[in-house]
Design an enzyme around this catalytic site. Sequence first.
Site, PDB file in Angstrom:
ATOM      1  CG  ASP A   8      -1.700   1.264   1.429  1.00  0.00           C
ATOM      2  OD1 ASP A   8      -1.645   2.154   0.549  1.00  0.00           O
ATOM      3  OD2 ASP A   8      -2.390   1.374   2.470  1.00  0.00           O
ATOM      4  CE  LYS A  71      -1.698   6.951  -3.493  1.00  0.00           C
ATOM      5  NZ  LYS A  71      -2.104   5.955  -2.484  1.00  0.00           N
ATOM      6  CD  GLU A 170      -5.059   3.517  -2.470  1.00  0.00           C
ATOM      7  OE1 GLU A 170      -5.931   4.272  -1.987  1.00  0.00           O
ATOM      8  OE2 GLU A 170      -3.923   3.901  -2.785  1.00  0.00           O
ATOM      9  CG  ASP A 193      -9.400   4.340   1.271  1.00  0.00           C
ATOM     10  OD1 ASP A 193      -8.958   5.092   2.162  1.00  0.00           O
ATOM     11  OD2 ASP A 193      -8.671   3.598   0.584  1.00  0.00           O
TER      12      ASP A 193
HETATM   13  P1  ADP Z   1      -2.974   7.231   3.228  1.00  0.00           P
HETATM   14  O1  ADP Z   1      -3.800   6.150   2.656  1.00  0.00           O
HETATM   15  O2  ADP Z   1      -3.228   8.550   2.605  1.00  0.00           O
HETATM   16  O3  ADP Z   1      -1.519   6.917   3.308  1.00  0.00           O
HETATM   17  P2  ADP Z   1      -3.756   6.506   5.937  1.00  0.00           P
HETATM   18  O4  ADP Z   1      -4.815   5.530   5.666  1.00  0.00           O
HETATM   19  O5  ADP Z   1      -2.502   6.001   6.553  1.00  0.00           O
HETATM   20  O6  ADP Z   1      -3.452   7.417   4.708  1.00  0.00           O
HETATM   21  O7  ADP Z   1      -4.379   7.642   6.832  1.00  0.00           O
HETATM   22  C1  ADP Z   1      -3.617   8.713   7.233  1.00  0.00           C
HETATM   23  C2  ADP Z   1      -4.516   9.772   7.762  1.00  0.00           C
HETATM   24  O8  ADP Z   1      -5.273   9.239   8.847  1.00  0.00           O
HETATM   25  C3  ADP Z   1      -3.740  10.937   8.286  1.00  0.00           C
HETATM   26  O9  ADP Z   1      -4.368  12.145   7.885  1.00  0.00           O
HETATM   27  C4  ADP Z   1      -3.825  10.751   9.770  1.00  0.00           C
HETATM   28  O10 ADP Z   1      -3.770  11.990  10.450  1.00  0.00           O
HETATM   29  C5  ADP Z   1      -5.186  10.123   9.915  1.00  0.00           C
HETATM   30  N1  ADP Z   1      -5.333   9.350  11.140  1.00  0.00           N
HETATM   31  C6  ADP Z   1      -4.580   8.318  11.570  1.00  0.00           C
HETATM   32  N2  ADP Z   1      -5.022   7.866  12.740  1.00  0.00           N
HETATM   33  C7  ADP Z   1      -6.091   8.634  13.069  1.00  0.00           C
HETATM   34  C8  ADP Z   1      -6.993   8.685  14.172  1.00  0.00           C
HETATM   35  N3  ADP Z   1      -6.877   7.843  15.195  1.00  0.00           N
HETATM   36  N4  ADP Z   1      -7.972   9.621  14.137  1.00  0.00           N
HETATM   37  C9  ADP Z   1      -8.107  10.471  13.127  1.00  0.00           C
HETATM   38  N5  ADP Z   1      -7.291  10.472  12.074  1.00  0.00           N
HETATM   39  C10 ADP Z   1      -6.291   9.576  12.040  1.00  0.00           C
HETATM   40 MG    MG Z   2      -4.650   4.614   1.908  1.00  0.00          MG
END
Ligand code: ADP
Ligand code: MG
Length: 657
Positions: A8, A71, A170, A193
Amino acid sequence: MSRIVGIDLGTTNSLVAVVDSGIPMVLADKDGSRLTPSVVHYPAGDAPPVVGHAANRIRVLEPADTVYSVKRFMGRRGAEVSVQERRVTYAVEGEAAGPVTFRMRDRALTPEDVSAEVLRKLKADAEAALGEPVTRAVITVPAYFNDAQRNATKRAGELAGFTVERIVNEPTAAALAYGLDKLKEHSRVAVYDLGGGTFDLSILELNQGVFQVLSTHGNTCLGGDDLDRRLMDFLIDSIRMAGGPDLTEPSTGIPTEPGATTGGDAAAEAKGLSPVGTERLVMLSRLREAAEQAKIRLSSEEAVEVSLPFLTPRFSFTYRLTRVELERLTREILLQTRAHCLRSLADAKLEAKDLDQVILVGGQTRMPLVRRLAAEWFGCAEPGAGGARGKPVLNTSQNPDEAVALGAAIQAEILDGGFKHLLLLDVTPLSLGIETFGGLMNVIIPRNSTIPIKAGEMFTTAVDNQRSVLIHVLQGERERARDNWSLGKFELEFAPAPKGVPRVGVQFEIDADGILHVLARDIATGRQVVVPMRSAVDVDDAEVQRMVEESVEHAFDDLRARQWIEAKLRASETVVATRKGLTECHADLEPAYRVSVEAALGRVEEALATEDTRTKVGDVARLIAANAALDEATRALADLMMDKAMEALLRQRGMIS
Ligand code: ADP
Ligand code: MG
């Protein structure tokens, strides 16, 4: 051959996973961390780049030499990147049709270069965890990534030393991770998502153990980062009102080419590297981190203390932020995801009550407000209440950060020969076709078709002795070619022949990675050209959305334009044929009949003259009626011409004298 890992490659976080003895699992790095921030720091000198958590920490101190959210720039051209998107703490270059690059001191790096660093770390971590070389990968991308973005992702994988076996959407991977293949036949699922930088909503259906994506909508520039930015803006105001530094200046956060190498004091100043500029960047980076941390903690706590000690030597900042306040600030951003949910449902021709489950993916869906809104929009049964009839269940059973990587690993296992019962199917976000006579769009693969797909049609020429045809490949939902996006043009040559005789087969094939290959073949000689289409036009989500909206908005005008063009083409053909007939059969025709045909011709010509020079559309109803009247009036003439032609043929063959 080594086993295939699932990756991912996220905007914010990246993960690598494998299926081990039938069990998918995310692999941790040597520090035990399963999430690798997609952040790369480029140190001075020859030192190698720093990736992940370490880079994220350095980011605060060296904001101009640390790349994050890369990205968002993958496979995009300079002109496509908005001012807001450029609002990062490192220098983004690239204009017009040129690729985006990042200036790190004297190096210009591409988004692929930076992503490859993240992938190299994941590769090394996986090799260390598995104790064997890892060279093959499945990498996921948002459903709305276009060809250019998918290709860039694939290239990044190759730069990192992977053979990229498949690019997978995804939401589709997430559905696999949730084990939705175990649902009953024909179950339908929405995948919501919301990550750091992308949003997707896809509707899937399970048919005989096969996932089919019924529809997909999203936005490649909407995510947790936007919430962070909103909160930052609020904190910037609070800091200013509390008598702290003013961080709102327009230049804030946009360093002007810190890597420029020209010498001299003026140049040094222009580089934006004056202490004041650097200090401001550091403050903003600290603020960003504090905002995100507060947001994350407010998912499990009702209130938090945002604290930035010694923001300047004489100013420290603290603020008590509540969950209610965060929700008030960010609600508007989250509401933007609703339209995508509705549109996906509409595209799938479903209502929320037809869904069995709604699954949440992406770290940002941990926020309680996101869960409440999703439950409300899809009319979900109360969490914990179990599935009531006619109400989808909000399924949050999987770790939303890891679902996509686990699904990618499952897909990798399928490719490797395991889990044979599952197959993945994705869909086209917009219709694909070619331009035909009169500048119309001829759709070959409609929007929301399941891929991989192959479809074709036969065409002919409009003019005598044409030596070639121009295949103009289009993408979009509008009736007229000029309102759609041009993906590319190429020519197919053939031997000259009267119009309508040459037969040209055009075939579109979208492979499993979503890349379009266009084939054009001269049926007579078998000569053919195959052109892979690297989408020259960005299909970023906002544009897809605009395209779909415009097609709805202009549906009526577009239909009239199509009818007009078709009626006009028909009129010009019959007018030519009728004039020819009148001349050839002159002697055989009653004068009164000739007059009536002339009159019908005149009415077609008058109707043609109603064309508006600006819109190129005229009185459609009148032209269609005039065409019909001319057909009626020339029926006897047509019969006569047919008889004459037959007679000439028989005479030529000596069958009559
Ligand atoms: P991506 O797919 O873009 O890499 P992720 O699925 O890893 O992203 O999500 C990252 C986002 O989720 C970030 O904006 C982060 O601040 C937010 N995030 C992670 N944990 C939490 C949480 N417990 N509560 C709210 N937002 C969260
Ligand atoms: Mg993601």
